[in-house]
Design a protein around this motif. Structure first.
Motif, PDB file in Angstrom:
ATOM      1  N   TYR A   1       0.828  -1.209   0.000  1.00 30.46           N
ATOM      2  CA  TYR A   1       0.000   0.000   0.000  1.00 30.46           C
ATOM      3  C   TYR A   1       0.866   1.265   0.000  1.00 30.46           C
ATOM      4  O   TYR A   1       0.721   2.122   0.855  1.00 30.46           O
ATOM      5  N   PRO A   2       1.763   1.420  -0.954  1.00 29.85           N
ATOM      6  CA  PRO A   2       2.603   2.633  -0.956  1.00 29.85           C
ATOM      7  C   PRO A   2       1.726   3.865  -1.176  1.00 29.85           C
ATOM      8  O   PRO A   2       0.876   3.884  -2.066  1.00 29.85           O
ATOM      9  N   GLY A   3       1.890   4.843  -0.324  1.00 26.65           N
ATOM     10  CA  GLY A   3       1.071   6.049  -0.429  1.00 26.65           C
ATOM     11  C   GLY A   3      -0.378   5.830  -0.050  1.00 26.65           C
ATOM     12  O   GLY A   3      -1.227   6.680  -0.282  1.00 26.65           O
ATOM     13  N   GLY A   4      -0.703   4.679   0.530  1.00 22.51           N
ATOM     14  CA  GLY A   4      -2.055   4.394   0.981  1.00 22.51           C
ATOM     15  C   GLY A   4      -2.942   3.677  -0.026  1.00 22.51           C
ATOM     16  O   GLY A   4      -4.062   3.300   0.294  1.00 22.51           O
TER      17      GLY A   4
END
Length: 164
Positions: free
Chosen positions: A97-100
């Protein structure tokens, strides 16, 4: 053999399969949802071994490094050094979940890699040959709908840790 080594040199090694599969007989957990319990189980198992001394050193990359991050949150008197290589302290959040936002390519790429390495029963040569069409397979699977079934499009069967 490890017990003999421990008696002669005062040290012994425990292979990565103890952390990947756990000494608890658990299923493979390559995204770390069970890593805290597995690290604790492995530590308890080590302490119970007659060859285990009063010092512990850990080393590992990727998932094995992640296990060390989890252990670092505990008071472990025997633990003297940790060598953590290529392992974010929060794998699922940073990698999946990079950056959400959910990173489909990262998640499915990890499914593909883990499937080939640990559950396919393939030797290294067959794994390398399998990489030839891997990008094409990954691209097709990433387009699968619903997304929750992309693991099955990639591997031919549901992958429980991907669906969690």
């Amino acid at each position: 053999m490890a017990a003999g080594l421990a008696k002669r040199q005062g040290e012994a090694g425990v292979g990565p399969e103890h952390l990947l599969y756990g000494v608890l007989g658990d299923a493979l957990d390559p995204v770390g949802t069970q890593v805290s319990r597995k690290g604790h189980g492995t530590l308890s198992w080590l302490r119970a071994q007659p060859w285990f001394g009063d010092q512990l050193a850990t080393w590992g990359a990727s998932y094995l490094g992640y296990v060390q991050w989890e252990l670092a949150a505990r008071d472990i008197p025997e633990w003297k050094i940790a060598l953590i290589q290529d392992a974010p302290s929060s794998f699922a959040e940073i990698f999946m979940y990079p950056g959400g936002a959910f990173a489909t390519d990262n998640a499915l790429g990890w499914v593909q890699l883990v499937e080939r390495m640990f559950t396919g029963g393939y030797g290294i040569t067959r794994q390398m040959v399998g990489m030839i069409g891997a990008a094409r397979q990954l691209s097709r699977a990433a387009l699968a709908l619903p997304l929750q079934e992309a693991d099955q499009a990639l591997t031919g069967h549901p992958v429980p840790w991907f669906r969690d």
